[in-house]
Enzyme design. Sequence first.
Site, PDB file in Angstrom:
ATOM      1  N   ARG A 173      25.968 -11.870  17.587  1.00  0.00           N
ATOM      2  CA  ARG A 173      25.858 -10.474  17.147  1.00  0.00           C
ATOM      3  C   ARG A 173      25.328 -10.404  15.718  1.00  0.00           C
ATOM      4  O   ARG A 173      24.440  -9.622  15.400  1.00  0.00           O
ATOM      5  CB  ARG A 173      27.232  -9.808  17.243  1.00  0.00           C
ATOM      6  CG  ARG A 173      27.172  -8.301  17.177  1.00  0.00           C
ATOM      7  CD  ARG A 173      28.566  -7.701  17.271  1.00  0.00           C
ATOM      8  NE  ARG A 173      29.300  -8.126  18.461  1.00  0.00           N
ATOM      9  CZ  ARG A 173      30.570  -7.854  18.695  1.00  0.00           C
ATOM     10  NH1 ARG A 173      31.262  -7.139  17.819  1.00  0.00           N
ATOM     11  NH2 ARG A 173      31.191  -8.279  19.790  1.00  0.00           N
ATOM     12  N   SER A 197      28.925 -14.198  23.814  1.00  0.00           N
ATOM     13  CA  SER A 197      29.461 -12.832  23.688  1.00  0.00           C
ATOM     14  C   SER A 197      30.974 -12.771  23.525  1.00  0.00           C
ATOM     15  O   SER A 197      31.725 -13.434  24.244  1.00  0.00           O
ATOM     16  CB  SER A 197      29.077 -12.014  24.917  1.00  0.00           C
ATOM     17  OG  SER A 197      29.662 -10.733  24.823  1.00  0.00           O
ATOM     18  N   ASP A 203      19.233 -18.201  30.206  1.00  0.00           N
ATOM     19  CA  ASP A 203      18.008 -17.384  30.201  1.00  0.00           C
ATOM     20  C   ASP A 203      17.395 -17.279  28.804  1.00  0.00           C
ATOM     21  O   ASP A 203      16.365 -16.627  28.644  1.00  0.00           O
ATOM     22  CB  ASP A 203      18.298 -15.960  30.706  1.00  0.00           C
ATOM     23  CG  ASP A 203      19.119 -15.163  29.709  1.00  0.00           C
ATOM     24  OD1 ASP A 203      20.118 -15.704  29.197  1.00  0.00           O
ATOM     25  OD2 ASP A 203      18.746 -14.007  29.422  1.00  0.00           O
ATOM     26  N   ASN A 236      32.383 -10.109  24.284  1.00  0.00           N
ATOM     27  CA  ASN A 236      32.729  -9.193  25.383  1.00  0.00           C
ATOM     28  C   ASN A 236      32.728  -9.893  26.736  1.00  0.00           C
ATOM     29  O   ASN A 236      32.788  -9.233  27.777  1.00  0.00           O
ATOM     30  CB  ASN A 236      31.733  -8.028  25.413  1.00  0.00           C
ATOM     31  CG  ASN A 236      31.843  -7.151  24.178  1.00  0.00           C
ATOM     32  OD1 ASN A 236      32.885  -6.536  23.942  1.00  0.00           O
ATOM     33  ND2 ASN A 236      30.803  -7.116  23.360  1.00  0.00           N
ATOM     34  N   ASP A 274      25.578 -19.372  31.537  1.00  0.00           N
ATOM     35  CA  ASP A 274      25.513 -18.286  30.580  1.00  0.00           C
ATOM     36  C   ASP A 274      25.807 -17.001  31.368  1.00  0.00           C
ATOM     37  O   ASP A 274      25.677 -16.972  32.587  1.00  0.00           O
ATOM     38  CB  ASP A 274      24.101 -18.255  29.974  1.00  0.00           C
ATOM     39  CG  ASP A 274      23.879 -17.058  29.087  1.00  0.00           C
ATOM     40  OD1 ASP A 274      24.732 -16.812  28.210  1.00  0.00           O
ATOM     41  OD2 ASP A 274      22.865 -16.362  29.266  1.00  0.00           O
ATOM     42  N   ASP A 308      25.169 -13.192  30.062  1.00  0.00           N
ATOM     43  CA  ASP A 308      24.201 -12.102  29.888  1.00  0.00           C
ATOM     44  C   ASP A 308      22.799 -12.552  30.278  1.00  0.00           C
ATOM     45  O   ASP A 308      22.238 -13.443  29.648  1.00  0.00           O
ATOM     46  CB  ASP A 308      24.178 -11.638  28.419  1.00  0.00           C
ATOM     47  CG  ASP A 308      25.529 -11.132  27.933  1.00  0.00           C
ATOM     48  OD1 ASP A 308      26.197 -10.413  28.694  1.00  0.00           O
ATOM     49  OD2 ASP A 308      25.912 -11.444  26.789  1.00  0.00           O
TER      50      ASP A 308
HETATM   51  C1  BG6 Z   1      24.772 -13.203  24.158  1.00  0.00           C
HETATM   52  C2  BG6 Z   1      23.662 -12.200  24.332  1.00  0.00           C
HETATM   53  O1  BG6 Z   1      25.260 -13.598  25.403  1.00  0.00           O
HETATM   54  O2  BG6 Z   1      25.844 -12.639  23.396  1.00  0.00           O
HETATM   55  C3  BG6 Z   1      23.222 -11.647  22.984  1.00  0.00           C
HETATM   56  O3  BG6 Z   1      22.576 -12.824  24.981  1.00  0.00           O
HETATM   57  C4  BG6 Z   1      24.426 -11.101  22.234  1.00  0.00           C
HETATM   58  O4  BG6 Z   1      22.260 -10.640  23.198  1.00  0.00           O
HETATM   59  C5  BG6 Z   1      25.488 -12.177  22.101  1.00  0.00           C
HETATM   60  O5  BG6 Z   1      24.045 -10.657  20.935  1.00  0.00           O
HETATM   61  C6  BG6 Z   1      26.739 -11.681  21.389  1.00  0.00           C
HETATM   62  O6  BG6 Z   1      27.358 -10.717  22.188  1.00  0.00           O
HETATM   63  P1  BG6 Z   1      28.510  -9.745  21.706  1.00  0.00           P
HETATM   64  O7  BG6 Z   1      28.946  -9.055  22.981  1.00  0.00           O
HETATM   65  O8  BG6 Z   1      29.599 -10.597  21.126  1.00  0.00           O
HETATM   66  O9  BG6 Z   1      27.925  -8.828  20.697  1.00  0.00           O
HETATM   67 MG    MG Z   2      21.812 -14.981  28.207  1.00  0.00          MG
END
Ligand code: BG6
Ligand code: MG
Length: 216
Positions: A50, A117, A171, A119, A10, A12
């Site tokens: 998200r 994510s 995590d 991102n 993972d 984040d």
């Molecule tokens: C996860 C995070 O990796 O990605 C979350 O732990 C987050 O907190 C999720 O909401 C989605 O991320 P993003 O960047 O697409 O909004």
């Molecule tokens: Mg995480």
Amino acid sequence: MTNLQAFILDLDGVITDTAEYHFQAWKRLAEEEGIVFTRADNEQLRGVSRRRSLELLLGERLGGYTEAQMQEMMARKNRYYVKMLEVITPDDFLPGAQELLEEIKRRGFKVAIGSASKNTRTVLARLGILDFFDAISDGHTVTVAKPAPDVFLYAANAMGISPEACAVVEDAQAGVEAALAAQMIAIGVGPEERVGAAHYRYDSTADIDLDEILRG
Ligand code: BG6
Ligand code: MG
């Protein structure tokens, strides 16, 4: 000895502390909407998509918003988050994360990212490790988020490794559940109440003991 062939990490909260930025961005949005949102509330959002995060944040107020308003709030939170990412440099690995990645590769394992994510690639690029991985599975590659196993199954398939031969580092509770649902070895990073369901649990990324895991 195990038959492990690959690790899926993972992003984040495991490799870098973007979990904190997600919290700050959601907190700002919540304040603008007149919603009290604490660090404790944020624990529920860890690892989830998200959209699900926004639903949890709105709670009982969810029904009062239109789809267009939801979209606007998700976009607004993401703008705050993406702005925060601009400060990330290759110095921003969580303690032990860079060493763990190098050790995994040095020992001949394949290695992938499995993150919810959208991102993910931006963060990996800022850390200077976009080209390090054999596969990247993220919020763009699958539609069903953790705790569903899809994000990890996609990563295993992209590496050409069977799920049973993969170990996941996570995590978040939702991420540990996803790893278990994928029939993978789950390595939890964090407190017992969050990641206690994992096969192995360590307080932080720096504490992960590869030898213990490989002994099986
Ligand atoms: C996860 C995070 O990796 O990605 C979350 O732990 C987050 O907190 C999720 O909401 C989605 O991320 P993003 O960047 O697409 O909004
Ligand atoms: Mg995480």
